[in-house]
Design an enzyme around this catalytic site. Structure first.
Site: not given
Ligand code: S3P
Length: 450
Positions: A30-31, A35, A131, A329, A356, A408
């Site tokens: 996902k991250s 990006r 959030r 996570d 979260k 999750r």
């Molecule tokens: C993420 C960073 C994390 C994670 C999120 C995805 C990212 O959050 O919990 O699911 O893609 O940079 P934080 O950086 O706020 O802890």
């Protein structure tokens, strides 16, 4: 709008269904997917992406980048092509940007918009609207952007970007890859050097990918152990061809399920094992989990392996809070593993879990208790006394785990259901589609492959 707010809740009872066997492949990270789209949209020319996670969160990012001028299309065979507008070229969106459930989309896009001369309003679902956004408003304001937010620095929020923005040097007050990335992305269209100082390392996908796209980015390790990251703007990004590795945070549910369900022997292919993401595997191994890495290789500039996971007798442990950022996570599903381990598991340093998609400390305590586990909640973690392999009782007739729009929680408690006598009723499975749309199909496939 997003499905979790327009359709009716979709409850499901997850029940023991036999060992998990065979081979599965989890969707893209996902991250990295977020990006790829953002940087592709800022490059000049055509970026190609395979293995992109086609979940709701990533689609929120894609819709927003389209609304700001990029062209993003899915070709046959699951390949995505992105035609970027160039750094500095984002257009004024005509409507509010709907971020759905996605904190990553919101915070990273706020960074991008902050250094463009455009105004954008960000809206989201009930979970996202609770959030905190102050953590990105603060550094982006220092760079010159202007904000109007709901009380407590929350969505809905309107951001007036500025160009040229002011380069800053910012020490992260919370270990957050999202805040780090927001400032670095704002730095792309900012003349001069933008610096983010990380006291403890968080996931480094932004740094890797920014370098890959040709940005002038330098990571230091200072004498005091902090990591100053310097980015020179204004950057020119070159389009890339990206292969997104499988998401270790999605694989985590199957890793724990295979460890807990007797007779399981499961291979999960193509799992990203970047060291800033992989601590869950170390913790589970320390608990006695049999997890083998097969065929370690590189995919898209990230370390990857196939994981072979076998049913194992687990023992409770004290989890070192230093590992929290590299498995932030994965705690909900670790709690499930702990609930079936022998003895006590103690977790601390989890304050971030409270902000979260839900308050994952309180919500998992309530969920596991409802399923029959022995759990107590502290300010910054959970203490869990496990069953030594005995299945959990399961949720009582007529009661369901409350998932609070948190994917999750839903997936973790689905795994708990597989290791229970009467099954675990989850109140709503719709949020699973934010990060792992094929989760239920894969779970059903792995449980019936024997
Ligand atoms: C993420 C960073 C994390 C994670 C999120 C995805 C990212 O959050 O919990 O699911 O893609 O940079 P934080 O950086 O706020 O802890």
């Amino acid at each position: 709008m997003h499905s979790a707010e327009t359709s009716a809740p979709r409850p499901r009872r997850f029940i023991a269904a036999g060992p998990l066997t065979g081979r599965i492949r989890v969707p893209g990270d996902k991250s990295i997917s977020h990006r790829s789209i953002m940087l592709g949209a800022l490059a000049v020319g055509r970026t190609r992406v395979t293995g992109l996670l086609e979940g709701e969160d990533v689609m929120s990012t894609a819709a927003a980048m389209r609304a700001m001028g990029a062209s993003i299309e899915r070709l046959g065979g699951g390949e995505w092509v992105i035609d970027g507008v160039g750094v500095g070229g984002l257009l004024q969106p005509k409507q509010a940007l709907d971020m759905g459930n996605s904190g990553t989309s919101t915070r990273l896009l706020m960074g991008l918009v902050a250094s463009h001369p455009i105004t954008a309003t960000f809206i989201g679902d009930a979970s996202l609207s609770k959030r905190p956004m102050g953590r990105v408003i603060e550094p982006l304001s220092q760079m010159g952007a202007d904000f109007t937010a709901a009380p407590g620095g929350r969505l809905p929020l309107t951001l007036r970007g500025i160009s040229p923005a002011v380069p800053i040097s910012y020490r992260l007050p919370v270990a957050s890859a999202q805040v780090k990335s927001a400032v670095l992305l704002a730095g792309l269209n900012t003349p001069g050097t933008t610096t983010v100082i990380e006291p403890v390392p968080t996931r480094d996908h932004s740094e890797r990918m920014l370098k890959g796209f040709g940005a002038d980015l330098r990571v230091e390790v200072a004498a005091d152990g902090t990591r100053p990251i310097h980015l020179s703007g204004e950057a020119e990004l070159r389009p890339q061809t990206i292969e997104v590795p499988g998401d270790p945070s999605s694989a985590a549910f199957f890793v724990v399920a295979a460890l807990l369900v007797p007779g399981s022997d499961l291979v999960i292919e193509n799992v990203g094992l970047n060291s800033t993401r992989a601590a869950l595997l170390d913790v589970l191994r320390a608990m006695g989990g049999q997890i083998e890495e097969v065929d370690r290789r590189e995919v898209g500039g990230e370390p990857v392996a196939d994981l072979r996971v076998r049913h194992s007798a687990l023992t409770g442990i004290e989890v070192d809070p230093a590992v929290v950022p590299s498995m932030v996570d994965e705690f909900p599903v670790l709690f499930v593993a702990a609930a079936l381990a022998a003895g006590r598991t103690v977790t601390t340093g989890l304050e971030e879990l409270r902000v979260k998609e839900s308050d994952r400390i309180a919500v998992m305590r309530a969920a596991l208790e409802l399923a029959g586990a022995t759990v107590s909640e502290t300010e910054d973690g959970l203490i869990i006394d496990g069953t030594a392999g005995e299945p959990l009782q399961g949720t009582p007739e007529g009661a369901a785990v409350a998932t609070h729009l948190d994917h999750r929680i839903a997936m973790s408690m689905a795994v708990a259901g597989l290791a229970s006598r009467s099954g675990v009723e989850v109140d709503d499975t719709r949020p699973i589609a934010t990060s792992f749309p094929v989760f239920e199909a894969l779970l059903d496939q792995a449980s019936s492959a024997a």
